[in-house]
Design an enzyme around this catalytic site. Structure first.
Site, PDB file in Angstrom:
ATOM      1  N   GLN B  73       0.665  -1.253  -0.053  1.00 44.58           N
ATOM      2  CA  GLN B  73      -0.130   0.079  -0.059  1.00 44.58           C
ATOM      3  C   GLN B  73       0.909   1.230   0.067  1.00 44.58           C
ATOM      4  OE1 GLN B  73      -3.109   0.381   3.074  1.00 44.58           O
ATOM      5  NE2 GLN B  73      -4.176  -1.531   2.352  1.00 44.58           N
ATOM      6  N   GLY B 184      -9.754   4.373  15.883  1.00 39.69           N
ATOM      7  CA  GLY B 184     -10.537   5.496  15.950  1.00 39.69           C
ATOM      8  C   GLY B 184     -11.830   4.786  16.313  1.00 39.69           C
ATOM      9  N   ASN B 251     -13.523   9.449  13.857  1.00 41.82           N
ATOM     10  CA  ASN B 251     -14.900   9.571  14.419  1.00 41.82           C
ATOM     11  C   ASN B 251     -14.943   9.389  15.662  1.00 41.82           C
ATOM     12  OD1 ASN B 251     -14.210   6.667  12.906  1.00 41.82           O
ATOM     13  ND2 ASN B 251     -15.680   6.337  14.703  1.00 41.82           N
ATOM     14  N   ASP B 302     -19.747   6.547  11.618  1.00 46.57           N
ATOM     15  CA  ASP B 302     -18.442   6.353  11.418  1.00 46.57           C
ATOM     16  C   ASP B 302     -17.879   7.173  10.112  1.00 46.57           C
ATOM     17  OD1 ASP B 302     -15.759   5.048  11.365  1.00 46.57           O
ATOM     18  OD2 ASP B 302     -16.779   3.063  10.407  1.00 46.57           O
ATOM     19  N   ASP B 304     -15.294   9.624   9.611  1.00 46.18           N
ATOM     20  CA  ASP B 304     -14.218  10.002  10.333  1.00 46.18           C
ATOM     21  C   ASP B 304     -13.496  11.343   9.319  1.00 46.18           C
ATOM     22  OD1 ASP B 304     -13.575   6.799   9.905  1.00 46.18           O
ATOM     23  OD2 ASP B 304     -12.158   7.506  11.441  1.00 46.18           O
TER      24      ASP B 304
END
Lengths: 250, 560
Positions: B73, B184, B251, B302, B304
Site C-alpha cells: 500500500q 478510532g 470519528n 463512522d 472519520d
C-alpha cells in the site's frame, strides 16, 4: 526466570481456564477480531463478510479456515495475528454457533484458573496501565501480566512498601556519554557490531543503536525511580503494590 | 497614473505570489513526502510524459518485495535517485530509482506476540538523514538513510492495551517526526505524537480528546472522553510559512450509538465530542491547538475526518486565500482558510446520500438520519466512505481535485454494549451493500474546490481504492482492483493509456526523475483487510489478486 514468567503469563491468559471461560474468551476474541462490522457481524451474523452461525461447520473445518484463510477472498489467515489460546478459543466459539455442543477449548486444566483481581489489587491493575497518565504510568517501562512495554527486566520481587518503591535501587541504570551529552541509560547490548541501550532521559525510553565505542558507559546515574512514578499518589502506589503482589509469584 | 502603476505593481506581486503558490505543492525530480510535498497535492511538475506520448509508456523495472502474505500500500519516497519503500510487514528497501537495484534492506522484527489490527503500512518518511516508519506494534523507528542501519525506536503505546497501531507514513517537520495512530473505532483516546528526529525523545503529544479541565472536555458526557476514539490514523500536512501542522481526526466512539458520549441537551448544530471528526491546526513546535473545524458534530455514521489535508492558494470571491481542502469520509468536503480555520465553502462528492437530506453552504447538516437503537437504518454512503483512505490529487494547471468516489450503502443496527479498553467499540453491525439502482459503484471525479462543481466524472463498475496521481503532463493516474493501472486526461477524463499489472491496486503511485528521465511508480497487490475485504464480499465472483510488487513505468529509452 524470564521464561518462567512468560509461561505464567501464557497460562493465565488462556490454557488454565474452564471451558465456559474459554468460550466466553472466544466470544470476546470474535467480537474484536472477527465481528468488526467490516467483516462478520456480531454473534456470527452476516455483515461485510458472510454469516457464520448455523452453517453446519464442524470444528476441524473452522480451525482450518481460521488458520489458513480462504485464498482469493477477504478471509485472512489468523495463524500469526492471534495467539494460540485466542485462536483455539475463537474456533471453539464459532463451533458453538454451529451447534457443536462441547467443542475442544484447549482448557483441560480448569482447577488452576487464576482468581480474578478484586478490591485494592484490581484498582492497582487499572492504575498500573492507566492511559490518561500518558507516559507517566508504570506500564511505560514494565510488562506485567501481558500488558506494558518490557523496558525494565521482569519484576521478580515486589517492594515491601511505597517508601521502598520510591527508594528502589536501580544499579542497572548507568550513565552514557555520547557527543558531549550525558544521559541515564539501560544497556541492552555492548557488542562488537553494535551498542544497544535505552536512553532514559525522558519518558518514553528510546531504544538507541550506536556504533561500538561511540558511547561510554559509567556506573551510577542521576535517574531516580521516584521521579518516574511521580504521577501517582502514595495511596495509588499502595494499590499498585497490592496488584503486583497478587500477580507476581516468586 | 500613480494609482494605476500601483495597481500594476500589485498585480505583478500578486502574480509572483500565486506562481509561488502554484509551485509550492508540486514535486519535481524527487517525491520527498507521502503526499508529494507537505502540501499533499500528489502532483508532479514533470511533463516529459504527457497526453501526447503517454500511449508509449512501458514498464522500466519492477521490484518484488517478497512480502506476499499481505499487499503493498505504500507511497514510495524518492530522494536523489534513491527510492525508499516499505512493505506490509515493515520490510524497508532502498532501491536505485532508475534501475530497481537494491541498495540496502531492513527487516523490522516480527513482534513476539500477536497484536491487534490489520497488517499494512502506507509509507516511510525521509528527513534528517533518516528513514522513519511506524509499526503494527506501535513503535516509531528511525534508520540511517545511507545504510539502513537501525538508529532508534520508541514505543508510542502498548498495542495490546490501546488496540492501536501505526499504518500511516510519519510526517517529518523540521527536527521532529510526527505520527498518529489507529483504533478510532475502539475504546481508545486518539492522539498525535512528535519525537525528536535526532534522539527519538518525546517532543510533544496532542490528545484529540481534551481531558478533564481542558477546553472541549465539556462536549463529552461523563468520563466517555477516555474511550471516545478520534484516532488520527493517516498523515498530516505542514505549512512552513504558518508553522502549522494540519491533521484530520477520526470519528467519535462508540460509532453508531451516541447516548453514552453526548451530554444531555447538546446542540448538534454545534461542536459535540471535540475534537473528533475534525480538521485541526497544531503549532509544529509545541503541538498546541491553533484552530479546529469539526466537520460532523456528533457523528453516528463512522464518518472519520482522518483523510489527507491539501494546502493551496486560490482566489475565492475575488480574494486570494490560503486554502485548505479536506474531505470527510461522508464525501462532504470543506474548503477552509488555513490560517484561521474560517469555513469558505462546502461541497459533497457522493451521488447517493441518505445520512442527511442536505448540507448547507456553511456546512450545516440538514435532516440527520441517525441510527436508532433497536432498529435497522439504511445509510449511504457507507462506513467504507464516499472515499476510502486512498488520497485524492490536485493539479494547479487545471485547478481541479481528482477524487476516487465510492457508491455504497449499509444497514446499521446499533447496540449499546459498554466499552472495554482497546477493544472494538463501534456498537453496531453495518453490512455493506451496493447503492441501489446502479450498475457502477465508483467513479473518478474532477472537482473544482473554488466553485464546488464537478468538471467531469468517469464511472467504474467495482471499487477504486488506490490513490490518485496528477502530473504537469495533464495526466491523472490510478489503478483498480482488477489490476489495471491507467492514465486519464486531466482536462476531460478520457482514458489515454492502461497497463495490466497482474494484481489489484490499493497503493499510491508517484512520479520522479533520474538523470532527466521521468518515471511513474505504483505499488500493486490487493489488500484483503477492512474495506478491501468488504469490497471483495460485495463482488463474490471477482478474484482480485494479492501481491507485493512495485511496477515502474517510463517512456522507452531514446524515444524522448
Amino acid at each position: 526466570m524470564k521464561g518462567l514468567v512468560l509461561l505464567l503469563m501464557v497460562s493465565v491468559a488462556g490454557w488454565c481456564q474452564s471451558p465456559q471461560d474459554a468460550l466466553k474468551q472466544g466470544e470476546q476474541v470474535f467480537a474484536k477480531s472477527c465481528a468488526t462490522g467490516y467483516c462478520h457481524g456480531a454473534k456470527g451474523t452476516a455483515s461485510g463478510a458472510p454469516r457464520l452461525a448455523g452453517r453446519g461447520f464442524n470444528q476441524a473445518y473452522i480451525n482450518n479456515v481460521v488458520t489458513r484463510g480462504i485464498s482469493g477472498t477477504g478471509m485472512p489467515s489468523f495463524a500469526t495475528t492471534l495467539s494460540r489460546p485466542d485462536l483455539t478459543e475463537v474456533v471453539a466459539y464459532v463451533a458453538t454457533l454451529n451447534g457443536v455442543a462441547n467443542p475442544d477449548t484447549g482448557s483441560d486444566n480448569a482447577a488452576d484458573a487464576a482468581p480474578a483481581l478484586t478490591g485494592e489489587a484490581a484498582r492497582g491493575a487499572q492504575l498500573f496501565k492507566e492511559a490518561a497518565r500518558g507516559f507517566g504510568r508504570c506500564s511505560t517501562c514494565h510488562e506485567v501480566d501481558g500488558l506494558g512495554i518490557s523496558v525494565a527486566a521482569p519484576i521478580e520481587q515486589v517492594p515491601a512498601s511505597v517508601a521502598a518503591l520510591k527508594a528502589l535501587a536501580t544499579p542497572n541504570v548507568k550513565t552514557g556519554a555520547m557527543n558531549g551529552e550525558s544521559m541515564p541509560v539501560l544497556v541492552l547490548k555492548d557488542g562488537k557490531q553494535s551498542t544497544l541501550f535505552y536512553d532514559l532521559t525522558s519518558a518514553p525510553p528510546v531504544q538507541r543503536n550506536v556504533l561500538p565505542g561511540s558511547v561510554k558507559f559509567t556506573d551510577g546515574s542521576s535517574w531516580r525511580h521516584s521521579s518516574a512514578i511521580a504521577s501517582y499518589s502514595d495511596a495509588e502506589l499502595d494499590a499498585i503494590l497490592a496488584y503486583l503482589r497478587a500477580v507476581i509469584r516468586p | 497614473m500613480i494609482g494605476r502603476m500601483r495597481f500594476t505593481l500589485l498585480s505583478i506581486l500578486f502574480t509572483i505570489s500565486s506562481a509561488l503558490a502554484q509551485d509550492a505543492g508540486a514535486t519535481r525530480a524527487d517525491w520527498p513526502h507521502y503526499g508529494g510535498t507537505q502540501f499533499s497535492w500528489r502532483y508532479s511538475a514533470l511533463d516529459q510524459i504527457n497526453t501526447n506520448n503517454v500511449k508509449a509508456l512501458t514498464p522500466a523495472w519492477m521490484f518484488q518485495t517478497g512480502d506476499y502474505a499481505e499487499n503493498l500500500q505504500a507511497t514510495p519516497i524518492v530522494q536523489d535517485g534513491v527510492m525508499y519503500l516499505i512493505t506490509a510487514r515493515a520490510r524497508v528497501f532502498a532501491l536505485n530509482a532508475a534501475t530497481g537495484r537494491e541498495i540496502w534492506n531492513y527487516r523490522y522484527p516480527e513482534p513476539p506476540r500477536s497484536v491487534p489490527g490489520f497488517v499494512g503500512n502506507r509509507g516511510v518518511a525521509v528527513g534528517d538523514g533518516k528513514v522513519f516508519f511506524g509499526t503494527k506494534d506501535n513503535n516509531v523507528v528511525a534508520l540511517d538513510q545511507k545504510t539502513g542501519r537501525l538508529l532508534w525506536r520508541v514505543s508510542v503505546d502498548d498495542a495490546h492495551q490501546c488496540g492501536c497501531n501505526i499504518n500511516a507514513a510519519p510526517l517529518v517537520v523540521k527536527d521532529k517526526v510526527i505520527v498518529g495512530g489507529t483504533n478510532g473505532d475502539g475504546a481508545h483516546r486518539g492522539y498525535i505524537t512528535a519525537f525528536s528526529t535526532k534522539t527519538g525523545r518525546l517532543a510533544w503529544r496532542w490528545y484529540v480528546i481534551p481531558g478533564p479541565g481542558e477546553k472541549g472536555n465539556e462536549t463529552w458526557k461523563g468520563d466517555s472522553w477516555r474511550f471516545g476514539g478520534g484516532a488520527p490514523w493517516l498523515t498530516g500536512s505542514y505549512d512552513p510559512a504558518l508553522n502549522l501542522v494540519f491533521w484530520g481526526t477520526g470519528n467519535a466512539a462508540a460509532d453508531f450509538y451516541d447516548a453514552d458520549r453526548v451530554p444531555a441537551g447538546a446542540d448538534k448544530s454545534k461542536d459535540v465530542n471535540l475534537y473528533t471528526a475534525s480538521v485541526v491546526a497544531l503549532d509544529a513546535d509545541t503541538g498546541k491547538l491553533r484552530w479546529h473545524h469539526q466537520e460532523v458534530h456528533d457523528d453516528q455514521w463512522d464518518f472519520d475526518s482522518a483523510y489527507e489535508v491539501l494546502l493551496m492558494d486560490r482566489e475565492i470571491r475575488g480574494r486570494m486565500r490560503q486554502v485548505l481542502v479536506h474531505m470527510n469520509k461522508s464525501g462532504m468536503t470543506s474548503v477552509l482558510d488555513r490560517a484561521t480555520g474560517e469555513l469558505l465553502g462546502v461541497f459533497d462528492v457522493a451521488e447517493v446520500r441518505t445520512w442527511v437530506t442536505g448540507i448547507t453552504e456553511d456546512g450545516k447538516l440538514v435532516g440527520r438520519n441517525e441510527p436508532q437503537l433497536g432498529k435497522t437504518t439504511t445509510i449511504c454512503p457507507s462506513a467504507a466512505g464516499a472515499k476510502s483512505w486512498n488520497s485524492m490529487a490536485y493539479s494547479p494547471r487545471t485547478g481541479l481535485l481528482y477524487v476516487p468516489v465510492l457508491e455504497l450503502c449499509e444497514d446499521i443496527t446499533p447496540n449499546n454494549a459498554p466499552p472495554e479498553e482497546g477493544q472494538n467499540y463501534m456498537n453496531g453491525d453495518f453490512p455493506l451493500k451496493l447503492a441501489p439502482g446502479r450498475t457502477t459503484y465508483s467513479h473518478v471525479d474532477a472537482w473544482d474546490p473554488v466553485t464546488g462543481k464537478r468538471a467531469w466524472t468517469v464511472p467504474y463498475k467495482y471499487l477504486l481504492l488506490a490513490s490518485m496521481l496528477a502530473t504537469a503532463g495533464d495526466l491523472v493516474f490510478t489503478g483498480n482492483p482488477e489490476g489495471e493501472f491507467f492514465a486519464l486526461d486531466a482536462k476531460t477524463g478520457n482514458k489515454l493509456w492502461s497497463y495490466q499489472t497482474g494484481a489489484g491496486h490499493r497503493g499510491s503511485s508517484v512520479s520522479y526523475a533520474v538523470n532527466g528521465r521521468q518515471f511513474i511508480a505504483t505499488s500493486t497487490g490487493w489488500h484483503v483487510s477492512v474495506v478491501g475485504a468488504a469490497a471483495q464480499g460485495l463482488f463474490p465472483d471477482q478474484d482480485w489478486r494479492l501481491g507485493s510488487t512495485l511496477v515502474v513505468f517510463a517512456l522507452p529509452e531514446g524515444s524522448r
